[in-house]
Design an enzyme around this catalytic site. Structure first.
Site, PDB file in Angstrom:
ATOM      1  N   HIS A 138       0.796  -1.226   0.000  1.00 16.87           N
ATOM      2  CA  HIS A 138       0.000   0.000   0.000  1.00 16.87           C
ATOM      3  C   HIS A 138       0.830   1.279   0.000  1.00 16.87           C
ATOM      4  O   HIS A 138       0.273   2.371  -0.134  1.00 16.87           O
ATOM      5  CB  HIS A 138      -0.904  -0.022   1.237  1.00 16.87           C
ATOM      6  CG  HIS A 138      -2.017   0.969   1.218  1.00 16.87           C
ATOM      7  ND1 HIS A 138      -2.413   1.661   0.089  1.00 16.87           N
ATOM      8  CD2 HIS A 138      -2.841   1.401   2.203  1.00 16.87           C
ATOM      9  CE1 HIS A 138      -3.425   2.450   0.384  1.00 16.87           C
ATOM     10  NE2 HIS A 138      -3.698   2.327   1.650  1.00 16.87           N
ATOM     11  N   TYR A 144     -12.266   7.731  10.527  1.00 23.19           N
ATOM     12  CA  TYR A 144     -11.503   8.159   9.350  1.00 23.19           C
ATOM     13  C   TYR A 144     -12.093   7.540   8.094  1.00 23.19           C
ATOM     14  O   TYR A 144     -12.421   6.350   8.069  1.00 23.19           O
ATOM     15  CB  TYR A 144     -10.039   7.735   9.489  1.00 23.19           C
ATOM     16  CG  TYR A 144      -9.208   7.887   8.225  1.00 23.19           C
ATOM     17  CD1 TYR A 144      -8.585   9.090   7.917  1.00 23.19           C
ATOM     18  CD2 TYR A 144      -9.034   6.821   7.344  1.00 23.19           C
ATOM     19  CE1 TYR A 144      -7.817   9.231   6.771  1.00 23.19           C
ATOM     20  CE2 TYR A 144      -8.270   6.949   6.195  1.00 23.19           C
ATOM     21  CZ  TYR A 144      -7.663   8.145   5.912  1.00 23.19           C
ATOM     22  OH  TYR A 144      -6.905   8.295   4.769  1.00 23.19           O
ATOM     23  N   THR A 204      -4.890  10.932  -1.097  1.00 27.00           N
ATOM     24  CA  THR A 204      -6.132  11.021  -0.332  1.00 27.00           C
ATOM     25  C   THR A 204      -6.085  12.194   0.638  1.00 27.00           C
ATOM     26  O   THR A 204      -5.010  12.684   0.998  1.00 27.00           O
ATOM     27  CB  THR A 204      -6.392   9.733   0.488  1.00 27.00           C
ATOM     28  OG1 THR A 204      -5.321   9.547   1.432  1.00 27.00           O
ATOM     29  CG2 THR A 204      -6.518   8.520  -0.415  1.00 27.00           C
TER      30      THR A 204
END
Length: 762
Positions: free
Chosen positions: A336, A486, A499
């Site tokens: 990621h 979140y 993001t």
């Protein structure tokens, strides 16, 4: 899909703007708004004083100037720091970082077995790589707005490499080969030619995978874990760095069957890793969904006679992985640090679409496929193979220009590791620790079939906001409190955008939860829900425009940290001229900041820690190609919530360190059913018709405007059984339906009318 050539990856496109740096006052106002509902009045007043001092006392303006100066010659002011945040940790990436996607079943049932499924996924993936590298892959767009495509260059041929101080990444843009793992053993073969065209036909690739599975089965099951080199990627990064350094330095090479260093290079430079598991996913009953999620997130741990025989040893978490179970169920686990879910989702969606088109082509040969990749003329398996004119180069390297190609070798080759005593010990302890990690975490799934996007939008709600409020209500119903939540907002409309953080908890969401759990009327409850959803939707829009607070403040925090670190080690020059950040700025800002030798008070205030402790870490990542999506919790006392909102259903995968995860999902499902009843009841009340109104006796109650049925996809019995399912809250023994409470109140009201008579026996 965009058809014109200007919308292709490799062609010029309109320059995307940089992420904005809003005025300091706007950022601080958003910061306080995100904390208001998470703090007590006393705590919030203290944070407001700290923020005010930061704004007017000079520290804030200095941080703002440093950030603006830093951003001048960079594509993104937060990119470097965001990459570092992913790469600087020493914890294992498995369960802490890598997300997973569970794909829907193969659209062609006859091709759903393991080898055919893996063959189809690999060929479609190679087609995606070809179109990406040759510049013919259509660009991403969102409502006509082009999106940044930079992350795709970091998806294939990429590896995460551990170091003593964290990790770094390496990318081979010319990678041409694939690594396949089966029973913890590694195999590789070339898959693309110098022009990124596939070298393999479906038949030849199927034969290769069949040979790999057959060869790997020769190793006894009780010997697999002892030689599973890939399990080292589940270790603490410093431990794995030490083992890897020993391999590269040749400290442990003892004249074995091959070079560990060369093997490691083959794995590092592979396009991606394909994991062929030896276990099936269980059916939908008996925990099958949880087994699927666990297999893709971290592998399974199954110990027999003291020996690990689960799939956790058949992984390599430092790379993009395509995982295919023995029964053909498949998914993706991705590293990621350099890519986000939206990017991998595009890849997965295109691959799945190509499978559907290939099925159509089997029926109608004139049908087209999604990708433009054609079989290489140099394929050993093609009808008319061209011969090369020069000898082969290094594995995975470029083949040169046309007419100077390498002699491609698609024969699968097994990597033979020289497992020295040090490596064997490392593998043994790594397997033990990943088994512990799996035992310390749990993954549960909910595939709610009561309704989905269609029902939600028909009644005027944003689907994402609706589900976010469902999480808020379910958490409060279970724990009696509200915690920091979140949700990422995509900002790929900006150059190198990733993001921004949507902080869901707001006064309106807290008010909704309080109203919902009170004795207020259904109308008041739904009105509060609409208000909370409206606020969340507007917040999402602002964050998608780069107008949040988390990334700005985080970049300021990192710059301030670097200023202090550089000042401490290099003296007065700080990070301005020759520091690690490599940018020039006004030295006076850094000198003033370093005189106190501590971070600005806003970053030391408890409010900043509160906002960065995401008890509910959520992400909406929907696509028809996916069945489930999930990731591990980001804090020890929290949940990781991956969800997909489909037309007629909602899928949620929840993970935690054993925090009643199943009970949380049960409560969530009960809420979804109950709020549906409230919405339908209000709709019926607002659409009362005279007795002569037409009734469809087949569909039952219908929407008088659209004619669509207003009912759940679940049976009446299932709905009644699942409303809160015995999970009580507050001081009442159980949660009653709103209708039952209203009926009791009405009976009490009626019983008080008139004078009570005394009854006598006659």
């Amino acid at each position: 899909m965009v058809a014109d050539s200007e919308a292709r990856v490799g062609n010029p496109s309109p320059e995307l703007p940089k992420l904005p740096i809003p005025p300091l006052a706007d950022t601080l106002a958003r910061y306080l708004a995100s904390l208001k509902a998470l703090q007590s009045h006393k705590e919030h007043e203290r944070t407001k004083r700290v923020v005010r001092e930061f704004e007017v006392g000079g520290e804030g303006e200095r941080c703002q100037r440093m950030l603006e100066e830093y951003a001048k010659d960079r594509d993104s002011f937060v990119e470097e720091f965001w990459d570092e945040s992913y790469l600087s940790g020493s914890d294992p990436v498995v369960l802490n970082l890598n997300p997973f996607f569970l794909l829907e079943d193969d659209p062609t049932p006859a091709r759903g077995n393991q080898l055919m499924r893996a063959t189809s996924l690999i060929l479609a993936s190679l087609g995606f790589v070809h179109d990406l590298r040759t510049g013919v892959l259509p660009k991403d767009q969102f409502r006509g707005v082009p999106l940044d495509m930079y992350q795709y260059s970091r998806m294939f041929g990429t590896v995460r490499i551990p170091t003593e101080t964290g990790c770094r990444t390496e990318i081979d843009p010319l990678s041409r080969h694939i690594v396949v793992m089966s029973r913890g053993q590694f195999y590789w073969f070339e898959a693309l030619d110098h022009s990124h065209r596939p070298l393999l036909t479906e038949h030849s690739l199927h034969s290769i995978l069949s040979a790999i599975v057959t060869d790997s089965a020769k190793l006894p099951a009780n010997e697999v874990a002892r030689s599973s080199f890939g399990v080292l990627t589940t270790e603490n990064r410093k431990v794995w760095a030490g083992l890897r350094r020993g391999i590269l330095d040749g400290d442990w090479k003892e004249g074995g069957q091959g070079s560990n260093k060369e093997n490691l290079e083959i794995v590092d430079k592979a396009l991606f890793v394909v994991c062929l598991d030896h276990e099936d996913f269980e059916g939908s009953e008996g925990g099958g969904m949880e087994k699927m999620c666990e297999t893709l997130l971290c592998g399974t741990s199954r110990v027999v006679n003291g020996v690990q025989v689960g799939t956790c040893t058949n992984r390599y978490y430092d790379k993009l992985q395509i995982i295919v179970a023995k029964n053909g169920a498949a998914g993706i686990n991705f590293e990621h640090s350099l890519v986000d879910g939206h990017t991998v989702l595009r890849f997965v969606g295109d691959v799945y679409t190509d499978l559907i088109l290939r099925f159509a082509k089997s029926i109608n040969p004139s049908s087209s496929t999604l990708f433009q990749a054609k079989l290489s003329p140099y394929s050993p398996h093609g009808p008319g193979k061209k011969r090369p004119t020069s000898p082969t180069g290094a594995a995975g390297g470029s083949g040169g220009e046309e007419g100077d190609e390498a002699d491609y070798d698609t024969t699968p080759k097994k990597l033979e590791w020289n497992l020295t005593p040090q490596l064997r010990l490392g593998i043994r302890f790594a397997e033990s620790r990943i088994s512990d990690l799996i035992c310390q975490n749990e993954v549960k799934a909910l595939e709610f079939g009561g309704y989905g996007k269609n029902f939600i939008t028909r009644h005027g709600f944003s689907p994402d906001a609706f589900v976010q409020m469902a999480f808020q209500a379910a958490y409060f119903l279970l724990y009696g409190r509200t915690e920091c939540t979140y949700e990422p907002a995509m900002v790929k409309t900006f150059k190198h955008g990733r993001t921004e953080a949507i902080r869901t908890v707001r006064p309106e969401s807290v008010d909704f939860v309080a109203t919902y759990t009170s004795d207020e009327s259904p109308r008041k409850k739904i009105e509060a829900l609409r208000k909370a959803c409206k606020v969340h939707t507007e917040l999402t829009k602002q964050c998608s425009k780069g107008l949040g607070q988390d990334r700005i403040l985080y970049a300021m925090y990192c710059l301030a940290n670097k200023a202090l670190s550089s000042t401490a080690s290099k003296g007065k020059n700080g990070i301005g001229k020759n520091g690690d950040s490599g940018y020039e700025s006004d030295d006076s800002d850094e000198v003033e900041m370093s005189t106190t030798m501590q971070l600005p008070a806003i970053f030391r205030d408890p409010g900043y820690a509160t906002l960065n402790h995401s008890t509910l870490s959520t992400s909406n990542c929907g696509n028809p190609a996916l069945r489930l999506f999930g990731f591990g919790p980001v804090v020890a006392d929290g949940f990781g919530m991956g969800y997909i909102i489909k037309d007629e259903s909602i899928s949620v995968c929840a993970s935690s360190k054993h925090l009643q995860t199943q009970r949380f999902l049960d409560t969530l499902q009960a809420y979804l059913l109950d709020v549906q009843k409230l919405i339908i009841q209000l709709f019926k009340d607002a659409n009362v018709r005279r007795s002569e109104t037409f009734v469809d006796h087949q569909l039952g109650i219908v929407d008088s405007r659209t004619g669509k049925p207003l009912k759940s996809n679940l049976s009446r019995e299932d709905q009644e059984e699942q409303v809160y399912g015995g999970y009580g809250f507050f001081d009442s023994g159980e949660v009653q339906s709103e209708t039952a409470m209203r009926e009791r109140a009405l009976r009490r009201q009626k019983s008080a009318v008139g004078t009570r008579l005394t009854l006598h026996d006659y």
